[in-house]
Design a protein around this motif. Structure first.
Motif, PDB file in Angstrom:
ATOM      1  N   LEU A 146       0.835  -1.107  -0.058  1.00 38.57           N
ATOM      2  CA  LEU A 146      -0.038   0.163  -0.036  1.00 38.57           C
ATOM      3  C   LEU A 146       0.806   1.233  -0.031  1.00 38.57           C
ATOM      4  O   LEU A 146       0.571   2.238  -0.889  1.00 38.57           O
ATOM      5  CB  LEU A 146      -0.977   0.023   1.178  1.00 38.57           C
ATOM      6  N   PRO A 147       1.812   1.448   0.927  1.00 37.77           N
ATOM      7  CA  PRO A 147       2.446   2.623   0.863  1.00 37.77           C
ATOM      8  C   PRO A 147       3.085   3.272  -0.485  1.00 37.77           C
ATOM      9  O   PRO A 147       2.980   4.343  -0.712  1.00 37.77           O
ATOM     10  CB  PRO A 147       3.645   2.277   1.915  1.00 37.77           C
ATOM     11  N   PRO A 148       4.017   2.103  -1.325  1.00 29.87           N
ATOM     12  CA  PRO A 148       4.418   2.629  -2.380  1.00 29.87           C
ATOM     13  C   PRO A 148       3.451   3.077  -3.458  1.00 29.87           C
ATOM     14  O   PRO A 148       3.574   4.028  -4.185  1.00 29.87           O
ATOM     15  CB  PRO A 148       5.127   1.563  -3.147  1.00 29.87           C
ATOM     16  N   PHE A 149       2.244   2.491  -3.503  1.00 31.20           N
ATOM     17  CA  PHE A 149       0.891   3.051  -4.450  1.00 31.20           C
ATOM     18  C   PHE A 149       0.540   4.293  -3.884  1.00 31.20           C
ATOM     19  O   PHE A 149       0.282   5.159  -4.686  1.00 31.20           O
ATOM     20  CB  PHE A 149       0.006   1.926  -4.440  1.00 31.20           C
ATOM     21  N   VAL A 150       0.350   4.400  -2.589  1.00 28.93           N
ATOM     22  CA  VAL A 150       0.031   5.941  -2.075  1.00 28.93           C
ATOM     23  C   VAL A 150       0.946   6.892  -2.608  1.00 28.93           C
ATOM     24  O   VAL A 150       0.747   7.987  -2.930  1.00 28.93           O
ATOM     25  CB  VAL A 150      -0.172   5.551  -0.416  1.00 28.93           C
ATOM     26  N   LEU A 151       2.337   6.605  -2.329  1.00 28.07           N
ATOM     27  CA  LEU A 151       3.390   7.383  -2.759  1.00 28.07           C
ATOM     28  C   LEU A 151       3.302   7.812  -4.041  1.00 28.07           C
ATOM     29  O   LEU A 151       3.468   8.980  -4.574  1.00 28.07           O
ATOM     30  CB  LEU A 151       4.833   7.122  -2.317  1.00 28.07           C
ATOM     31  N   LEU A 152       3.126   6.795  -4.839  1.00 31.84           N
ATOM     32  CA  LEU A 152       2.969   7.042  -6.383  1.00 31.84           C
ATOM     33  C   LEU A 152       1.575   7.960  -6.850  1.00 31.84           C
ATOM     34  O   LEU A 152       1.870   9.087  -7.562  1.00 31.84           O
ATOM     35  CB  LEU A 152       2.750   5.710  -7.038  1.00 31.84           C
ATOM     36  N   ALA A 153       0.717   7.592  -6.326  1.00 34.70           N
ATOM     37  CA  ALA A 153      -0.562   8.429  -6.293  1.00 34.70           C
ATOM     38  C   ALA A 153      -0.421  10.067  -6.218  1.00 34.70           C
ATOM     39  O   ALA A 153      -0.731  10.948  -6.729  1.00 34.70           O
ATOM     40  CB  ALA A 153      -1.684   8.101  -5.703  1.00 34.70           C
ATOM     41  N   VAL A 154       0.312  10.120  -4.998  1.00 34.33           N
ATOM     42  CA  VAL A 154       0.576  11.434  -4.345  1.00 34.33           C
ATOM     43  C   VAL A 154       1.660  12.168  -5.357  1.00 34.33           C
ATOM     44  O   VAL A 154       1.787  13.480  -5.330  1.00 34.33           O
ATOM     45  CB  VAL A 154       0.686  11.677  -3.043  1.00 34.33           C
ATOM     46  N   SER A 155       2.684  11.463  -5.679  1.00 31.88           N
ATOM     47  CA  SER A 155       3.807  12.006  -6.525  1.00 31.88           C
ATOM     48  C   SER A 155       2.957  12.381  -7.938  1.00 31.88           C
ATOM     49  O   SER A 155       3.785  13.431  -8.502  1.00 31.88           O
ATOM     50  CB  SER A 155       4.690  10.993  -6.966  1.00 31.88           C
ATOM     51  N   LEU A 156       2.033  11.851  -8.409  1.00 35.55           N
ATOM     52  CA  LEU A 156       1.448  12.361  -9.803  1.00 35.55           C
ATOM     53  C   LEU A 156       0.467  13.538  -9.544  1.00 35.55           C
ATOM     54  O   LEU A 156       0.306  14.392 -10.520  1.00 35.55           O
ATOM     55  CB  LEU A 156       0.612  11.194 -10.250  1.00 35.55           C
ATOM     56  N   GLN A 157       0.002  13.800  -8.511  1.00 31.53           N
ATOM     57  CA  GLN A 157      -0.784  15.117  -8.187  1.00 31.53           C
ATOM     58  C   GLN A 157      -1.075  15.142  -6.615  1.00 31.53           C
ATOM     59  O   GLN A 157      -1.214  14.131  -5.945  1.00 31.53           O
ATOM     60  CB  GLN A 157      -1.991  15.024  -8.967  1.00 31.53           C
ATOM     61  N   ARG A 158      -0.909  16.386  -6.040  1.00 31.06           N
ATOM     62  CA  ARG A 158      -1.455  16.439  -4.769  1.00 31.06           C
ATOM     63  C   ARG A 158      -2.925  16.074  -4.748  1.00 31.06           C
ATOM     64  O   ARG A 158      -3.493  16.200  -5.499  1.00 31.06           O
ATOM     65  CB  ARG A 158      -1.343  18.264  -4.520  1.00 31.06           C
ATOM     66  N   ALA A 159      -3.063  15.318  -3.517  1.00 26.82           N
ATOM     67  CA  ALA A 159      -4.492  14.656  -3.583  1.00 26.82           C
ATOM     68  C   ALA A 159      -5.070  14.586  -2.074  1.00 26.82           C
ATOM     69  O   ALA A 159      -4.067  14.590  -1.228  1.00 26.82           O
ATOM     70  CB  ALA A 159      -4.653  13.279  -4.461  1.00 26.82           C
ATOM     71  N   HIS A 160      -6.348  14.614  -2.001  1.00 23.83           N
ATOM     72  CA  HIS A 160      -6.802  14.287  -0.788  1.00 23.83           C
ATOM     73  C   HIS A 160      -7.389  12.726  -0.899  1.00 23.83           C
ATOM     74  O   HIS A 160      -7.265  12.064  -1.842  1.00 23.83           O
ATOM     75  CB  HIS A 160      -8.153  15.001  -0.295  1.00 23.83           C
ATOM     76  N   GLY A 161      -7.792  12.361   0.488  1.00 25.82           N
ATOM     77  CA  GLY A 161      -8.086  10.889   0.578  1.00 25.82           C
ATOM     78  C   GLY A 161      -9.142  10.031  -0.525  1.00 25.82           C
ATOM     79  O   GLY A 161      -8.482   9.089  -0.947  1.00 25.82           O
ATOM     80  N   TYR A 162      -9.985  10.623  -0.713  1.00 28.87           N
ATOM     81  CA  TYR A 162     -10.930  10.072  -1.785  1.00 28.87           C
ATOM     82  C   TYR A 162     -10.452  10.005  -3.052  1.00 28.87           C
ATOM     83  O   TYR A 162     -10.646   8.788  -3.711  1.00 28.87           O
ATOM     84  CB  TYR A 162     -12.249  10.798  -1.837  1.00 28.87           C
ATOM     85  N   VAL A 163      -9.305  11.037  -3.593  1.00 24.39           N
ATOM     86  CA  VAL A 163      -8.768  10.913  -4.718  1.00 24.39           C
ATOM     87  C   VAL A 163      -7.834   9.970  -4.649  1.00 24.39           C
ATOM     88  O   VAL A 163      -7.669   9.033  -5.742  1.00 24.39           O
ATOM     89  CB  VAL A 163      -8.275  12.347  -5.111  1.00 24.39           C
ATOM     90  N   ILE A 164      -7.141   9.483  -3.586  1.00 28.23           N
ATOM     91  CA  ILE A 164      -6.316   8.438  -3.438  1.00 28.23           C
ATOM     92  C   ILE A 164      -6.940   7.129  -3.625  1.00 28.23           C
ATOM     93  O   ILE A 164      -6.387   6.423  -4.383  1.00 28.23           O
ATOM     94  CB  ILE A 164      -5.233   8.687  -2.458  1.00 28.23           C
ATOM     95  N   GLU A 165      -7.953   7.048  -2.918  1.00 28.98           N
ATOM     96  CA  GLU A 165      -8.673   5.832  -2.959  1.00 28.98           C
ATOM     97  C   GLU A 165      -9.155   5.456  -4.106  1.00 28.98           C
ATOM     98  O   GLU A 165      -9.156   4.214  -4.778  1.00 28.98           O
ATOM     99  CB  GLU A 165      -9.894   6.153  -2.001  1.00 28.98           C
ATOM    100  N   ASP A 166      -9.706   6.554  -5.227  1.00 31.55           N
ATOM    101  CA  ASP A 166     -10.176   6.286  -6.540  1.00 31.55           C
ATOM    102  C   ASP A 166      -8.946   5.635  -7.310  1.00 31.55           C
ATOM    103  O   ASP A 166      -9.153   5.205  -8.081  1.00 31.55           O
ATOM    104  CB  ASP A 166     -10.548   7.602  -7.081  1.00 31.55           C
ATOM    105  N   TYR A 167      -7.733   6.250  -6.955  1.00 33.65           N
ATOM    106  CA  TYR A 167      -6.602   5.851  -8.019  1.00 33.65           C
ATOM    107  C   TYR A 167      -6.243   4.515  -7.638  1.00 33.65           C
ATOM    108  O   TYR A 167      -5.986   3.566  -8.511  1.00 33.65           O
ATOM    109  CB  TYR A 167      -5.439   6.721  -7.388  1.00 33.65           C
ATOM    110  N   LEU A 168      -6.251   4.209  -6.385  1.00 34.78           N
ATOM    111  CA  LEU A 168      -5.904   2.678  -5.977  1.00 34.78           C
ATOM    112  C   LEU A 168      -6.957   1.721  -6.441  1.00 34.78           C
ATOM    113  O   LEU A 168      -6.492   0.646  -7.095  1.00 34.78           O
ATOM    114  CB  LEU A 168      -5.771   2.709  -4.342  1.00 34.78           C
ATOM    115  N   ARG A 169      -8.172   2.102  -6.307  1.00 36.94           N
ATOM    116  CA  ARG A 169      -9.276   1.363  -6.990  1.00 36.94           C
ATOM    117  C   ARG A 169      -9.189   1.001  -8.505  1.00 36.94           C
ATOM    118  O   ARG A 169      -9.256   0.082  -9.020  1.00 36.94           O
ATOM    119  CB  ARG A 169     -10.565   1.624  -6.665  1.00 36.94           C
TER     120      ARG A 169
END
Length: 131
Positions: free
Chosen positions: A14-37
């Motif tokens: 999970l942490p590498p995927f979270v960092l990847l999501a946030v490295s692509l764009q500043r984001a709040h939790g629901y945007v990160i969740e959508d990216y992970l899904r």
């Protein structure tokens, strides 16, 4: 949406995927969740995601600020730090090593037990003869 495979994703992925999501764009939790899904990580609860985000912020990999929501309350927006970029790079190396190991596994599996099981499960093309 599909049901998560039990035990997937593993906690350490999970942490590498979270960092990847946030490295692509500043984001709040629901945007990160959508990216992970979108990547197929369906078994993650919001409480697990927010716990991970808070821990990554304590570890210095993320920073957050409160920003007003477009129509509702303020929300915490996450940004990756320099330390987060360094950790993301090392995570990519670790995941690449996992991928190479998994590729070796499937190469052996598909040449051995996987091939044997597929052959025994395939229907034969021979016509049955009735007497």
């Amino acid at each position: 949406e599909r049901d998560p495979f039990p035990g997937w994703p593993p906690r350490d992925i999970l942490p590498p995927f979270v960092l990847l999501a946030v490295s692509l764009q500043r984001a709040h939790g629901y945007v990160i969740e959508d990216y992970l899904r979108a990547l197929g990580l369906f078994g993650i609860t919001m409480s697990t995601l927010y716990r991970t985000l808070r821990q990554m912020e304590r570890d210095g990999y993320l920073e957050s600020t409160w920003e007003p929501g477009p129509t509702g309350p303020a929300r915490r927006v996450y940004t990756i730090t320099d330390a987060g970029h360094t950790w993301l790079d090392s995570s990519a190396t670790m995941l690449n090593t996992y991928r190479e190991t998994i590729d070796r596994f499937f190469g052996l599996y598909e040449a051995g037990p996987g091939a044997t099981r597929r052959q025994s499960a395939e229907p034969t093309n021979e016509k049955e003869t009735h007497t």
